[in-house]
Design a protein around this motif. Structure first.
Motif, PDB file in Angstrom:
ATOM      1  N   LEU A   1     -19.443 -24.146  52.419  1.00  0.00           N
ATOM      2  CA  LEU A   1     -18.692 -24.813  51.365  1.00  0.00           C
ATOM      3  C   LEU A   1     -18.110 -23.817  50.369  1.00  0.00           C
ATOM      4  O   LEU A   1     -17.603 -24.184  49.326  1.00  0.00           O
ATOM      5  CB  LEU A   1     -19.584 -25.827  50.634  1.00  0.00           C
ATOM      6  N   GLY A   2     -18.199 -22.520  50.722  1.00  0.00           N
ATOM      7  CA  GLY A   2     -17.719 -21.488  49.810  1.00  0.00           C
ATOM      8  C   GLY A   2     -16.216 -21.523  49.636  1.00  0.00           C
ATOM      9  O   GLY A   2     -15.480 -22.123  50.414  1.00  0.00           O
ATOM     10  N   VAL A   3     -15.757 -20.832  48.577  1.00  0.00           N
ATOM     11  CA  VAL A   3     -14.328 -20.788  48.257  1.00  0.00           C
ATOM     12  C   VAL A   3     -13.749 -19.473  48.729  1.00  0.00           C
ATOM     13  O   VAL A   3     -14.342 -18.408  48.515  1.00  0.00           O
ATOM     14  CB  VAL A   3     -14.126 -20.933  46.732  1.00  0.00           C
TER      15      VAL A   3
ATOM     16  N   LEU B   1     -14.446 -14.321  39.899  1.00  0.00           N
ATOM     17  CA  LEU B   1     -15.643 -15.148  39.989  1.00  0.00           C
ATOM     18  C   LEU B   1     -15.528 -16.362  39.069  1.00  0.00           C
ATOM     19  O   LEU B   1     -15.929 -17.471  39.431  1.00  0.00           O
ATOM     20  CB  LEU B   1     -16.876 -14.321  39.617  1.00  0.00           C
ATOM     21  N   SER B   2     -14.939 -16.173  37.876  1.00  0.00           N
ATOM     22  CA  SER B   2     -14.843 -17.317  36.958  1.00  0.00           C
ATOM     23  C   SER B   2     -13.900 -18.376  37.527  1.00  0.00           C
ATOM     24  O   SER B   2     -14.134 -19.576  37.345  1.00  0.00           O
ATOM     25  CB  SER B   2     -14.377 -16.844  35.578  1.00  0.00           C
ATOM     26  N   GLU B   3     -12.847 -17.922  38.261  1.00  0.00           N
ATOM     27  CA  GLU B   3     -11.977 -18.895  38.917  1.00  0.00           C
ATOM     28  C   GLU B   3     -12.757 -19.690  39.957  1.00  0.00           C
ATOM     29  O   GLU B   3     -12.614 -20.913  40.069  1.00  0.00           O
ATOM     30  CB  GLU B   3     -10.816 -18.161  39.595  1.00  0.00           C
ATOM     31  N   CYS B   4     -13.585 -18.967  40.732  1.00  0.00           N
ATOM     32  CA  CYS B   4     -14.451 -19.632  41.715  1.00  0.00           C
ATOM     33  C   CYS B   4     -15.270 -20.722  41.024  1.00  0.00           C
ATOM     34  O   CYS B   4     -15.379 -21.846  41.498  1.00  0.00           O
ATOM     35  CB  CYS B   4     -15.413 -18.619  42.332  1.00  0.00           C
ATOM     36  N   ARG B   5     -15.873 -20.334  39.879  1.00  0.00           N
ATOM     37  CA  ARG B   5     -16.767 -21.263  39.190  1.00  0.00           C
ATOM     38  C   ARG B   5     -15.990 -22.473  38.696  1.00  0.00           C
ATOM     39  O   ARG B   5     -16.497 -23.602  38.716  1.00  0.00           O
ATOM     40  CB  ARG B   5     -17.473 -20.550  38.035  1.00  0.00           C
ATOM     41  N   GLU B   6     -14.750 -22.248  38.228  1.00  0.00           N
ATOM     42  CA  GLU B   6     -13.931 -23.389  37.789  1.00  0.00           C
ATOM     43  C   GLU B   6     -13.695 -24.348  38.937  1.00  0.00           C
ATOM     44  O   GLU B   6     -13.810 -25.578  38.782  1.00  0.00           O
ATOM     45  CB  GLU B   6     -12.590 -22.889  37.252  1.00  0.00           C
TER      46      GLU B   6
ATOM     47  N   TRP C   1     -16.487 -16.600  48.497  1.00  0.00           N
ATOM     48  CA  TRP C   1     -16.018 -15.632  49.501  1.00  0.00           C
ATOM     49  C   TRP C   1     -14.700 -14.990  49.093  1.00  0.00           C
ATOM     50  O   TRP C   1     -14.247 -14.052  49.759  1.00  0.00           O
ATOM     51  CB  TRP C   1     -15.855 -16.300  50.855  1.00  0.00           C
ATOM     52  N   ALA C   2     -14.107 -15.496  48.029  1.00  0.00           N
ATOM     53  CA  ALA C   2     -12.831 -14.936  47.587  1.00  0.00           C
ATOM     54  C   ALA C   2     -12.945 -13.432  47.350  1.00  0.00           C
ATOM     55  O   ALA C   2     -11.978 -12.699  47.543  1.00  0.00           O
ATOM     56  CB  ALA C   2     -12.386 -15.631  46.318  1.00  0.00           C
ATOM     57  N   VAL C   3     -14.161 -12.973  46.982  1.00  0.00           N
ATOM     58  CA  VAL C   3     -14.313 -11.541  46.724  1.00  0.00           C
ATOM     59  C   VAL C   3     -14.073 -10.740  47.989  1.00  0.00           C
ATOM     60  O   VAL C   3     -13.480  -9.659  47.966  1.00  0.00           O
ATOM     61  CB  VAL C   3     -15.708 -11.243  46.111  1.00  0.00           C
ATOM     62  N   ILE C   4     -14.514 -11.292  49.147  1.00  0.00           N
ATOM     63  CA  ILE C   4     -14.286 -10.584  50.411  1.00  0.00           C
ATOM     64  C   ILE C   4     -12.789 -10.601  50.735  1.00  0.00           C
ATOM     65  O   ILE C   4     -12.215  -9.585  51.127  1.00  0.00           O
ATOM     66  CB  ILE C   4     -15.076 -11.240  51.554  1.00  0.00           C
ATOM     67  N   ALA C   5     -12.170 -11.778  50.556  1.00  0.00           N
ATOM     68  CA  ALA C   5     -10.740 -11.876  50.856  1.00  0.00           C
ATOM     69  C   ALA C   5      -9.950 -10.928  49.971  1.00  0.00           C
ATOM     70  O   ALA C   5      -9.012 -10.265  50.405  1.00  0.00           O
ATOM     71  CB  ALA C   5     -10.271 -13.314  50.653  1.00  0.00           C
TER      72      ALA C   5
ATOM     73  N   TRP D   1     -15.235  -9.549  39.185  1.00  0.00           N
ATOM     74  CA  TRP D   1     -16.267  -9.946  40.152  1.00  0.00           C
ATOM     75  C   TRP D   1     -17.664  -9.649  39.644  1.00  0.00           C
ATOM     76  O   TRP D   1     -18.608  -9.610  40.434  1.00  0.00           O
ATOM     77  CB  TRP D   1     -16.024  -9.239  41.491  1.00  0.00           C
ATOM     78  N   ASN D   2     -17.793  -9.414  38.325  1.00  0.00           N
ATOM     79  CA  ASN D   2     -19.103  -9.147  37.763  1.00  0.00           C
ATOM     80  C   ASN D   2     -19.995 -10.371  37.949  1.00  0.00           C
ATOM     81  O   ASN D   2     -19.651 -11.462  37.531  1.00  0.00           O
ATOM     82  CB  ASN D   2     -18.943  -8.850  36.277  1.00  0.00           C
TER      83      ASN D   2
END
Lengths: 437, 410
Positions: A61-63, A69-74, A89-93, A399-400
């Motif tokens: 269910l990851g993004v 990271l804050s965008e992910c959380r939003e 997973w956006a960090v990997i992309a 990505w902190n």
């Protein structure tokens, strides 16, 4: 005496009782054969379900599409108002290129990719003995083309390094022809070729390639080795270490098997000393001490120094694997070579080493796996290898706070490589076993 | 015909040094030795000259100078006023501590995993295979970092334990606090001990050793009775009591009690803190090395030929006894040398603790002392020498064991 009943027709065959066939029977024998077994099965099932419930939704269910990271959380807050969070997973992309290629610029990615393809092709004739031998030319060429692709610059230094071997061979042939009949012919030819090659590499190849580079600047963009990072660095160190260590390892193994006292003791001492210390101390030696052991003013490239020390480290371990291979060649083979009148060099080259190396290949592959895994130790001194890149990314303000996604991805890449190699070495072991027994 | 057997007597020619097998090996050895010495002296000469030019010729005097830095985990008394030598000692003890803990746990994991992997339970053996493949195909440094991070970034901070309705609470009846700084456990101490920790330890060791001697004597006696009467008396309970009762009595006499960790201010006070780096390195090393030991145990048990267990069955020996009397003694011959070399690997891998801030030998001598004293050559050589000594000791033990269990004959 009378027969009361004689069967005139056969009974129809009955199917086996349902308790001995099918999934029920399989479960009975393999999962619930006894009370302890049943308890074990239930515990294992419980663990498996807990693990799956805990991990799979997080993974799947990851993004994948976000800038930080804050965008992910939003996104998660929007999708799941109850506050659940899944993998970002956006960090990997976002950082895929950096993790895989390090600091090459995007228009240079073809270089590592082409290099890896070459390595793959050149490994084929070594790993699969039934492939055409002409592929070995690719293997030899890769030894010079891969460094060119990785470090770049003009083509000349790499070409001149290759020419050095030709110079050595040519001098050997000439001297051998000139001094033919002399008692010291072979000694003169061998030492002459070694000296000629050394003179070429140390004295001549530098100025010549410099002059050629000025006249014909054919080449690609030069790349500093301290910018080599990510899996490009891990693969380069691993490949350089394994390829460069093989000749040294064979020499050390032969030395340790030799009955010449001094040669034997020197080889044994070197092998035991290297195997007795952790790799991290050798990396310290490469980064901190190596400059002291060279004439003052020598500029030591730390990544190159690490490669040299990792090569020595690998050679000591592979030497032991090859020694075991040498010991496994039956004594009759040595005696047969002797009785044919072969001298030491010919006997080793034609009879003993082909058999010993064949036996040693699984061990060499497993050593390659450990070298590849050990390349992450570079992160203790330079933030360049995959784990160092992970630290760099985690220090980025975007990505902190990312932890598991990065380490999980790096672990996955290592796992895929190492698992494939260990399967290969396993299949090879099986094949060799049927060949010998 | 006697002449035919005698070698032709030839005058010595220079070319015989190469072509005569009587002299050739000597020639080669001398050439190799000369090349080695030349290379060695070249390197050593460069090092001496370079160090002299920097004004720091090799000198181990810094080991007795004040270190000036603190270490977060010390097994012996230490603070920043002690010497670099003492700091090295602290680091060495920390290395040995985590190596020992790791060896014990990895062996436990390996034994249980190896047996489970051979079990006829399909699911369990597949699960163990999964564990082995996942953990051995990923760098151990990554596991150490992951284990460390799973403490520091998933466990609650000490702050979460505060207040009337805390977010986190202590586990195991309020005795253990698992925080992101480490795990706090009750610390044992003696109310009426013998003054010093060393004396207490000596007395405990003496009681345990006396117990072991009693058990050996008791087993020998049981063996003699078995020879005479054919019946072996049951020794288990007597042995068990001999090992435990005196120790428990000693604990009561010395007044063993526990100091529980308590939250005071922003952190836990009292009790014993097992720091996060120690747990990370210990868990990472154990889980990684455990996979290798699983395979070693499995292959060791499989290496005992099936005829052995069939022979035991034919003699009427029960399955449990077959394992302990027939299979294991033969499997151990295969298992123990490989096990010891894994212990060696684990000890060397403990040097990776420096990546998560564990104060081992590499972190104290190889990093902080190096930076404080500026003596790269001496510290790194000393570091390598210490590791080499540990390794050679362990492999010496292994060679001694190999010789003592070697099959005689064949």
């Amino acid at each position: 005496m009378s027969l009361s009943f004689v069967r005139t027709e056969m009974e129809e065959p009955q199917p086996a009782p349902s308790s001995t066939v099918g999934i029920v029977a399989w479960a009975r024998t393999n999962l619930f054969s006894s009370i302890p077994n049943t308890i074990l099965t239930i515990i294992a099932l419980y663990l498996l379900v807990r693990l799956a419930v805990g991990i799979f939704p997080w993974i799947f269910l990851g993004v994948w599409d976000a800038g930080s990271l804050s965008e992910c959380r939003e996104i998660f807050a929007e999708l799941y108002p109850d506050g659940r969070e899944y993998a970002c997973w956006a960090v990997i992309a976002d950082r895929w290129d950096q993790i895989i290629f390090g600091y090459y610029s995007a228009d240079q990615y073809w270089r590592p990719i082409l290099g890896w393809i070459l390595i793959g092709v050149s490994a084929v004739p070594v790993l699969y003995p039934n492939t055409p031998r002409s592929l070995l030319y690719v293997t030899v060429a890769t030894a010079f083309v891969y460094p060119f692709l990785v470090w770049g610059g003009t083509i000349w230094p790499y070409l001149m390094a290759a020419v050095g071997f030709g110079v050595g061979y040519g001098v050997y042939r000439i001297l051998a022809a000139v001094t033919a009949g002399n008692a010291f012919s072979s000694v003169i030819a061998v030492s002459g070729s070694v000296i000629a090659a050394a003179v070429w590499w140390i004295g001549l190849s530098g100025p010549i390639s410099g002059a050629l580079a000025e006249a014909m600047p054919w080449g690609i963009e030069a790349f500093r080795s301290r910018d080599l990072a990510g899996f490009a660095l891990a693969i380069t160190i691993g490949v350089v270490a394994i390829a460069a260590s093989l000749p040294l390892a064979i020499a050390l193994a032969l030395g340790r098997q030799s009955n010449m006292l001094i040669v034997n003791k020197l080889s044994t001492g070197f092998i035991e000393m290297i195997r007795g210390v952790p790799l991290i101390t050798l990396i310290f030696v490469a980064v901190v001490l190596l400059q002291y052991f060279l004439p003052s003013g020598t500029d030591v490239d730390p990544i190159l120094a690490i490669m040299i020390l990792v090569t020595l480290f690998t050679a000591a371990y592979i030497a032991e694997v090859i020694r075991a291979g040498l010991a496994a060649v039956p004594k009759g083979q040595y005696e047969a070579a002797d009785s044919l009148g072969l001298n030491y060099g010919l006997a080793q080259r034609l009879i003993i080493l082909p058999q010993a190396l064949k036996i040693a290949i699984p061990g060499i592959v497993s050593n390659f796996i450990s070298v590849f895994k050990d390349t992450v130790l570079v992160s203790i001194v330079f933030p360049n290898d995959p784990l160092g890149i992970a630290d760099t990314i985690r220090a980025d303000s975007n990505w902190n706070g990312i932890v598991w996604e990065l380490y999980g991805f790096i672990a996955l890449v290592f796992f895929l490589f190492c698992f494939a190699m260990s399967r290969y070495s396993l299949s090879l072991e099986k094949r060799l076993q049927t060949g010998h027994r | 015909m006697a002449d035919a057997a005698a070698p032709p007597s030839e005058a010595f020619r220079l070319s015989m040094l190469i072509y005569d097998s009587r002299y050739r090996s000597t020639t080669i050895q001398i050439v190799v030795l000369i090349l080695f010495l030349l290379g060695f002296f070249w390197l050593a000469n460069n090092a001496v000259q370079n160090l002299a030019a920097l004004g720091k010729p090799i000198n181990f005097g810094f080991l007795s100078q004040t270190s000036g830095y603190d270490i977060n985990q010390t097994l012996i008394e230490y603070d920043s006023t002690y010497s670099h030598g003492r700091a090295t000692m602290v680091g060495l003890l920390n290395t040995l501590l985590v190596a020992f803990m790791g060896c014990v746990t990895a062996t436990l994991i390996g034994l249980v995993g190896g047996v489970l992997r051979l079990s006829n339970n399909w699911l369990v053996s597949r699960l163990v295979t999964l564990y082995v493949e996942i953990f051995r195909n990923v760098p151990v440094l990554l596991w150490i970092i992951v284990c460390m991070l799973s403490i520091t970034s998933t466990l609650p901070g000490p702050r979460a334990f505060r207040g009337d309705d805390p977010e986190a609470s202590m586990i195991l009846f309020g005795n253990v606090a698992a925080t992101n700084r480490g795990i706090y456990v009750p610390q044992p101490f003696f109310e009426s001990g013998l003054g010093s920790a060393g004396m207490n330890f000596l007395v405990m060791a003496a009681v345990i050793i006396a117990g072991i001697f009693f058990v050996r004597w008791n087993n020998k006696r049981a063996g003699e009775i078995q020879v005479q009467t054919g019946d072996r008396p049951n020794t288990f309970w007597v042995n068990f009591a001999a090992m435990t009762v005196p120790f428990i009595v000693l604990m009561f006499v010395m007044g063993l009690s526990f100091e529980r960790p308590e939250l005071r201010g922003f952190n836990f006070k009292g009790g014993m803190q097992i720091q996060a780096p120690l747990i990370g390195v210990w868990l990472g090393l154990s889980l990684y090395t455990g996979t290798y030991i699983v395979e070693i145990v499995r292959s060791g048990i499989l290496s005992v030929s099936k005829g052995q267990s069939e022979a035991a069955a034919a003699l009427g020996i029960r399955p449990g006894l077959t394992m302990s009397l027939v299979i294991l003694p033969q499997a151990l011959r295969v298992i123990i040398p490989q096990l010891i070399s894994q212990y060696l690997n684990l000890t060397k891998n403990s040097s990776l603790g420096v990546a998560v801030g564990y104060a081992d030998l590499v972190a104290t001598l190889g990093t902080t002392t190096l930076n404080q004293s500026g003596r790269e050559m001496e510290t790194i050589l000393l570091l390598m020498a210490i590791y080499l000594t540990i390794s050679l000791t362990i492999s010496g033990v292994m060679n001694w064991y190999n010789r003592s269990v070697q099959l005689v004959g064949r």
